[in-house]
Design an enzyme around this catalytic site. Structure first.
Site, PDB file in Angstrom:
ATOM      1  N   ASP A  16      -8.911  11.763   9.257  1.00 43.49           N
ATOM      2  CA  ASP A  16      -8.643  10.569   8.472  1.00 43.49           C
ATOM      3  C   ASP A  16      -8.617  10.976   6.992  1.00 43.49           C
ATOM      4  O   ASP A  16      -9.060  12.085   6.632  1.00 43.49           O
ATOM      5  CB  ASP A  16      -9.738   9.532   8.743  1.00 43.49           C
ATOM      6  CG  ASP A  16      -9.551   8.261   7.939  1.00 43.49           C
ATOM      7  OD1 ASP A  16      -8.400   7.815   7.794  1.00 43.49           O
ATOM      8  OD2 ASP A  16     -10.562   7.725   7.457  1.00 43.49           O
ATOM      9  N   ASP A  18      -8.877   8.417   3.649  1.00 42.56           N
ATOM     10  CA  ASP A  18      -9.797   7.657   2.804  1.00 42.56           C
ATOM     11  C   ASP A  18     -11.175   7.538   3.448  1.00 42.56           C
ATOM     12  O   ASP A  18     -11.295   7.144   4.616  1.00 42.56           O
ATOM     13  CB  ASP A  18      -9.240   6.253   2.550  1.00 42.56           C
ATOM     14  CG  ASP A  18      -7.940   6.283   1.771  1.00 42.56           C
ATOM     15  OD1 ASP A  18      -7.992   6.305   0.537  1.00 42.56           O
ATOM     16  OD2 ASP A  18      -6.865   6.296   2.417  1.00 42.56           O
ATOM     17  N   ASP A 192     -14.097   7.750   9.347  1.00 47.22           N
ATOM     18  CA  ASP A 192     -15.242   7.043   8.770  1.00 47.22           C
ATOM     19  C   ASP A 192     -15.297   5.561   9.102  1.00 47.22           C
ATOM     20  O   ASP A 192     -16.288   4.895   8.790  1.00 47.22           O
ATOM     21  CB  ASP A 192     -15.199   7.171   7.240  1.00 47.22           C
ATOM     22  CG  ASP A 192     -14.117   6.287   6.620  1.00 47.22           C
ATOM     23  OD1 ASP A 192     -12.938   6.437   6.992  1.00 47.22           O
ATOM     24  OD2 ASP A 192     -14.468   5.437   5.788  1.00 47.22           O
TER      25      ASP A 192
END
Length: 243
Positions: A16, A18, A192
């Protein structure tokens, strides 16, 4: 086993962006690229025979701008667009967004702290600057999506998004794993957010590893504290591979 244990020459690495590679910012365009990150990713791509991909809610073009001059395989808009290792791009069919765009725009006019992020076939409504509006944002997009066949609701950190119902990070990872240079490799996915849970499930069902960055419940079997820890772990893993 830890992330570094899994990061062997035969693994496929999915990342991922961000909140994982970079710290979250108040606005999507405000993200700061940490020094040396592009070089680290370039080394990982070389060590893993090209089997490194970014799997993000952002469009491919945005990821490319941040990583320039490095070019990686990328699944953008949660897999609605996906660039393969040969440079070709697979585009999912998208559904009309009219009811969602109208409802979100009206809400943003009434609450200027909200931020709209239009994408191809998707629309994100960010409320990071107005967290008290979370319920209103969720209710507004839920109602609009109910009038929009082919779309699904996706919740993330301080954002709610209308996206193609057939797109998910898990499906994007599965598609990569059917293609070179990812095919036959042990998959690792690091993310996240709630949006990454499908990716954790996809890799762990194949004997791989999901790594959650930050707090919160997760299906991932490993956890790192924050993006800085994630970047440190990549450096350590590279050192082990090179030893």
């Amino acid at each position: 086993m830890s992330f570094a244990d899994f990061l062997c020459p035969n693994c496929a690495l999915f990342l991922d962006f961000d909140g994982t590679l970079v710290e979250l910012a108040a606005h999507p365009e405000s993200v700061v690229m940490p020094p040396g990150l592009v070089q680290t990713l370039e080394q990982l791509k070389s060590r893993l025979g090209g089997a490194v991909a970014v799997v993000s809610g952002r469009p491919i073009a945005q990821i490319d701008r941040f990583l320039d001059p490095l070019v990686l395989c990328v699944a953008g808009v949660h897999g609605a667009e996906r660039r393969r290792a040969d440079g070709s791009v697979a585009w999912q069919a998208v559904s009309p967004l009219d009811p969602v765009e109208e409802a979100a725009a009206a809400l943003a006019r009434a609450h200027p702290a909200l931020r709209l992020e239009p994408k191809r076939g998707s629309l994100a409504l960010h409320y990071r600057q107005a967290p008290a509006l979370e319920t209103l944002c969720l209710e507004t997009l839920t109602a609009a999506i109910a009038r929009s066949p082919g779309l699904a609701l996706l919740r993330g950190k301080m954002v709610v998004e209308a996206k193609p119902a057939t797109a998910s990070k898990g499906r994007a990872i599965e598609a990569f794993l059917r293609e070179p240079p990812f095919i036959g490799r042990l998959p690792v996915f690091i993310g996240d957010d709630f949006t990454d849970e499908a990716g954790f499930k996809a890799v762990q069902e194949r004997g791989g590893l999901g790594v959650k960055v930050g707090e919160g419940p997760t299906a991932a079997r490993q956890r790192l504290a924050n993006p800085a820890s994630m970047r440190d772990e990549m450096e350590r893993a590279l050192a082990r591979v090179a030893a």
